[in-house]
Scaffold this motif. Structure first.
Motif, PDB file in Angstrom:
ATOM      1  N   THR A   1      13.078   3.698 -31.153  1.00 10.57           N
ATOM      2  CA  THR A   1      14.312   3.850 -30.379  1.00 10.57           C
ATOM      3  C   THR A   1      14.472   5.257 -29.802  1.00 10.57           C
ATOM      4  O   THR A   1      13.856   6.223 -30.265  1.00 10.57           O
ATOM      5  N   HIS A   2      15.326   5.359 -28.799  1.00  4.86           N
ATOM      6  CA  HIS A   2      15.666   6.657 -28.204  1.00  4.86           C
ATOM      7  C   HIS A   2      16.300   7.573 -29.249  1.00  4.86           C
ATOM      8  O   HIS A   2      16.002   8.777 -29.300  1.00  4.86           O
TER       9      HIS A   2
ATOM     10  N   TYR B   1      13.706   8.996 -31.531  1.00  7.65           N
ATOM     11  CA  TYR B   1      12.860   9.946 -30.790  1.00  7.65           C
ATOM     12  C   TYR B   1      13.555  11.303 -30.679  1.00  7.65           C
ATOM     13  O   TYR B   1      12.937  12.362 -30.852  1.00  7.65           O
ATOM     14  N   GLU B   2      14.831  11.278 -30.395  1.00  3.67           N
ATOM     15  CA  GLU B   2      15.586  12.533 -30.324  1.00  3.67           C
ATOM     16  C   GLU B   2      15.669  13.207 -31.690  1.00  3.67           C
ATOM     17  O   GLU B   2      15.582  14.434 -31.819  1.00  3.67           O
ATOM     18  N   ALA B   3      15.808  12.400 -32.738  1.00  2.00           N
ATOM     19  CA  ALA B   3      15.953  12.950 -34.090  1.00  2.00           C
ATOM     20  C   ALA B   3      14.688  13.673 -34.556  1.00  2.00           C
ATOM     21  O   ALA B   3      14.771  14.662 -35.298  1.00  2.00           O
ATOM     22  N   VAL B   4      13.501  13.210 -34.132  1.00  5.38           N
ATOM     23  CA  VAL B   4      12.259  13.863 -34.571  1.00  5.38           C
ATOM     24  C   VAL B   4      11.929  15.087 -33.727  1.00  5.38           C
ATOM     25  O   VAL B   4      10.964  15.801 -34.018  1.00  5.38           O
ATOM     26  N   GLY B   5      12.698  15.344 -32.676  1.00  5.08           N
ATOM     27  CA  GLY B   5      12.479  16.541 -31.877  1.00  5.08           C
ATOM     28  C   GLY B   5      11.730  16.303 -30.585  1.00  5.08           C
ATOM     29  O   GLY B   5      11.371  17.281 -29.905  1.00  5.08           O
ATOM     30  N   GLU B   6      11.472  15.022 -30.244  1.00  5.70           N
ATOM     31  CA  GLU B   6      10.737  14.675 -29.031  1.00  5.70           C
ATOM     32  C   GLU B   6       9.339  15.313 -29.065  1.00  5.70           C
ATOM     33  O   GLU B   6       8.964  15.966 -30.030  1.00  5.70           O
ATOM     34  N   VAL B   7       8.567  15.128 -28.006  1.00  6.22           N
ATOM     35  CA  VAL B   7       7.189  15.626 -27.996  1.00  6.22           C
ATOM     36  C   VAL B   7       7.151  17.144 -28.091  1.00  6.22           C
ATOM     37  O   VAL B   7       6.354  17.723 -28.831  1.00  6.22           O
ATOM     38  N   LYS B   8       8.035  17.794 -27.378  1.00  6.99           N
ATOM     39  CA  LYS B   8       7.947  19.254 -27.269  1.00  6.99           C
ATOM     40  C   LYS B   8       8.294  19.979 -28.556  1.00  6.99           C
ATOM     41  O   LYS B   8       7.844  21.110 -28.774  1.00  6.99           O
TER      42      LYS B   8
END
Length: 632
Positions: free
Chosen positions: A545-546, A549-556
């Motif tokens: 989920t979005h 994804y935001e919670a893990v810090g995204e790719v960057k």
């Protein structure tokens, strides 16, 4: 099944009783076997077979080659057994050769043809037969096999490959339709996924998959499939989905398909799904066993396979740090070569002592029964013999191949070849090792034997050092393969397909968002894989989920955030020790990027060793946790 079993759907396999036949070493013998088995309805004149497999040869030479191939084939498929119980599978006269259809041999293609015939009426027996046929269809006809010097045979091979593929697709479509009509959506999905994998651009296949996903309360997955299909059509054919497919998409999107479940679909309730182990590999390279989850580099892998098939002796894959060179070779190329069964793979890294690394990799193949203690002693002796040229490398490699029964070609794969410059401190050892290595393959090139091939991977920023040595520069000019960043579509495959294999789904728009975050920066693959690994850990009922994804810090920021978390959990004194340890694991670049290095326990020191074990153990435990099966 019979005493002799021949599998042609997928890579060629032959079994006699319980044992696999491994001594069919020649491509011509394999080609002859496949042709006789498939075309078993009639006898074949010898001159026809000789011309088919050895075109352009003088007739006498071609017929002599056919006789040798026939002798090898008869020995392979008919060892000394009870003649009455198992009569010869080949009917041979002075003029003709034919495979005996009346023998007790079992052939998967023959069984497949018998099962996929379309009957006038469908019953449970017919459905069971279709499902059995799909079990037999392990892959395309003679997968991975080619005979480029025999154009007529190649045409026959491709024609059979396409006909069998079409039959498999039609049978899968029959199964999907029948199972959908009878409400068996789960079973139907198994064949719908296979059909789409076999024919990604086929509209009936994609429509069937979308319908079954929606019927199986997986509405978002159905919508994602439409998005994937739209992109594929645009990229490959420059067209849009048909009106019928677009209408189906709109109905599913509005919650109006299936009609009886409209209210339920509109609430967008996601059914919990059981998903498999994490298919992403964090910061680690993909290994051979990870091949089912390795996507995106199929074209480059095919290029490597074709280069080896054309008997290219030495190749160097050059790419930036983090471009996936190691993963490409192990999960792409080597897993493909293993399936061909006649390849022996030797895999190593140069390290600080390249001769020793080479001897450690080769000694178990020379002396498989040697104890570990003896191996340690003998590896030093072997390294010395190689370094002082008292034992030429080409002779050692030839001996290794001779000892491996059933293997006809050897690939010497040296990964991270830049270690020759970063870890080996002696310039003379660097030059001598290169000369010994390249000289061995020059000998095979001159002899035109081509039984042994060399493959190196090297970071692009070490091309300067490599080109400074003329023999290496010559190799690079002839056979360097440049591995650039993955395209957006290749990255999409690397993101989406591993999740699909393991039964997970992405929230609508998430894949596009991740692709935008990755961009086209070289070396971004490790960051992407690490972020996907953390995202998998946070899967909600099988959905990526979005919010997660935001919670893990995204790719960057995923990797930096995780590192900060681990570092922040250390005591103050341990933080300083950790900083010193990490500095010892880096070799500053001199005109190149910094590179990693291996630090010995004596360098780290006993004071810091407990901390190193703690950090390494924590990473291993986390990887094991991510690899476990999760239930939504």
């Amino acid at each position: 099944m019979g005493f002799l079993e021949i599998y042609l759907l997928g890579p060629l396999q032959v079994r006699i009783g319980e044992e696999a036949v491994t001594d069919i070493r020649s491509d011509k013998v394999r080609a002859l076997l496949a042709y006789l088995v498939v075309e078993a309805d009639q006898p074949h004149r010898r001159e026809k077979l000789a011309g088919l497999l050895w075109p352009g040869y003088p007739e006498a030479s071609a017929r002599a080659s056919l006789r040798r191939a026939l002798t090898d084939l008869r020995k392979a498929v008919h060892p000394a057994v009870d003649e009455e119980a198992h009569p010869s599978y080949l009917q041979v006269t002075r003029q003709t050769i034919q495979f005996d259809k009346g023998s007790d041999a079992w052939v998967d293609v023959t069984a497949f043809h018998a099962l996929v015939k379309t009957p006038q009426s469908i019953n449970k027996e017919i459905i069971a037969g279709w499902e059995e046929a799909m079990t037999l269809y392990r892959g395309e006809f003679m997968e991975g096999f080619s005979l480029p010097d025999s154009p007529e045979y190649e045409q026959w091979l491709l024609l059979n490959r396409e006909q069998l593929r079409r039959q498999a697709l039609e049978t899968m479509q029959h199964l999907v339709t029948f199972l959908e009509e009878h409400g068996e959506y789960g079973r139907g999905l198994e064949y719908a996924w296979r059909e789409v994998e076999l024919d990604p651009l086929g509209e009936p296949a994609r429509q069937g998959l979308m319908r079954l996903l929606a019927l199986n309360s997986q509405r978002e997955k159905a919508l994602v499939q439409y998005e994937i299909y739209t992109r594929l059509l645009a990229a490959d054919l420059g067209v849009e989905p048909s009106v019928e497919t677009r209408k189906l998409y709109e109905l599913i999107k509005k919650g109006e398909f299936p009609p009886s479940a409209g209210a339920e679909l509109k609430t967008d309730i996601r059914q919990p799904m059981t998903i498999g182990a994490c298919p992403y590999r964090g910061l680690a390279a993909f290994q051979e066993q990870d091949a089912p989850f390795f996507f995106g580099r199929e074209k480059f892998t095919h290029r490597l396979v074709e280069a080896l098939r054309s008997r290219l002796v030495a190749m160097v894959i050059v790419g930036s740090s983090g471009s996936g060179k190691s993963s490409l070779v192990r999960a792409g190329l080597i897993s493909n070569l293993r399936a061909q069964s006649d390849w022996l793979i030797v895999d190593l890294r140069p390290g600080a002592s390249p001769y020793h690394s080479l001897s450690v990799a080769l000694l178990p193949l020379l002396e498989p029964d040697m104890s570990e203690t003896d191996r340690l002693i003998e590896s030093q002796k072997l390294a010395t013999a190689l370094s002082d040229s008292s034992l030429p490398l080409h002779r050692l490699l030839e001996r290794v191949l001779e000892k491996e029964l059933g293997k006809t070609r050897l690939l010497l794969f040296i990964d991270q070849f830049e270690e020759l410059y970063t870890l080996c401190k002696d310039p003379e050892t660097q030059r001598n090792f290169l000369d010994a290595l390249l000289g061995a393959f020059d000998i095979h090139l001159e002899r035109r034997e081509n039984a042994i091939a060399l493959l190196l991977t090297m970071r692009a920023d070490f091309m300067g050092q490599a080109l400074a040595h003329r023999p290496f520069a010559d190799i690079l000019q002839r056979s360097a393969l440049m591995l650039g960043p993955m395209s957006r579509e290749e990255l999409r495959a690397a993101i989406e397909k591993p999740a699909e294999v393991q039964g997970a789904a992405f929230e609508a728009g998430l894949v596009e968002r991740i692709l935008d975050d990755v961009g086209d920066e070289p070396g971004g693959l490790p960051l992407l894989e690490f972020a996907m690994t953390l995202l998998w850990e946070s899967a909600e009922s099988g959905w990526l989920t979005h919010e997660a994804y935001e919670a893990v810090g995204e790719v960057k920021s995923a990797l930096a955030g995780y590192a900060d978390q681990v570092y922040g959990e250390l005591a103050e004194d341990d933080r300083e020790l950790a900083r010193q340890v990490f500095l010892q694991l880096i070799r500053p670049g001199e005109g190149t990027e910094d590179t990693r290095r291996v630090a010995q326990r004596t360098e780290v020191g006993e004071t810091s060793w407990a901390l190193v074990q703690h950090l390494a153990g924590g990473a291993a435990q986390r990887h094991a946790t991510l690899g476990s099966h999760r239930r939504g």
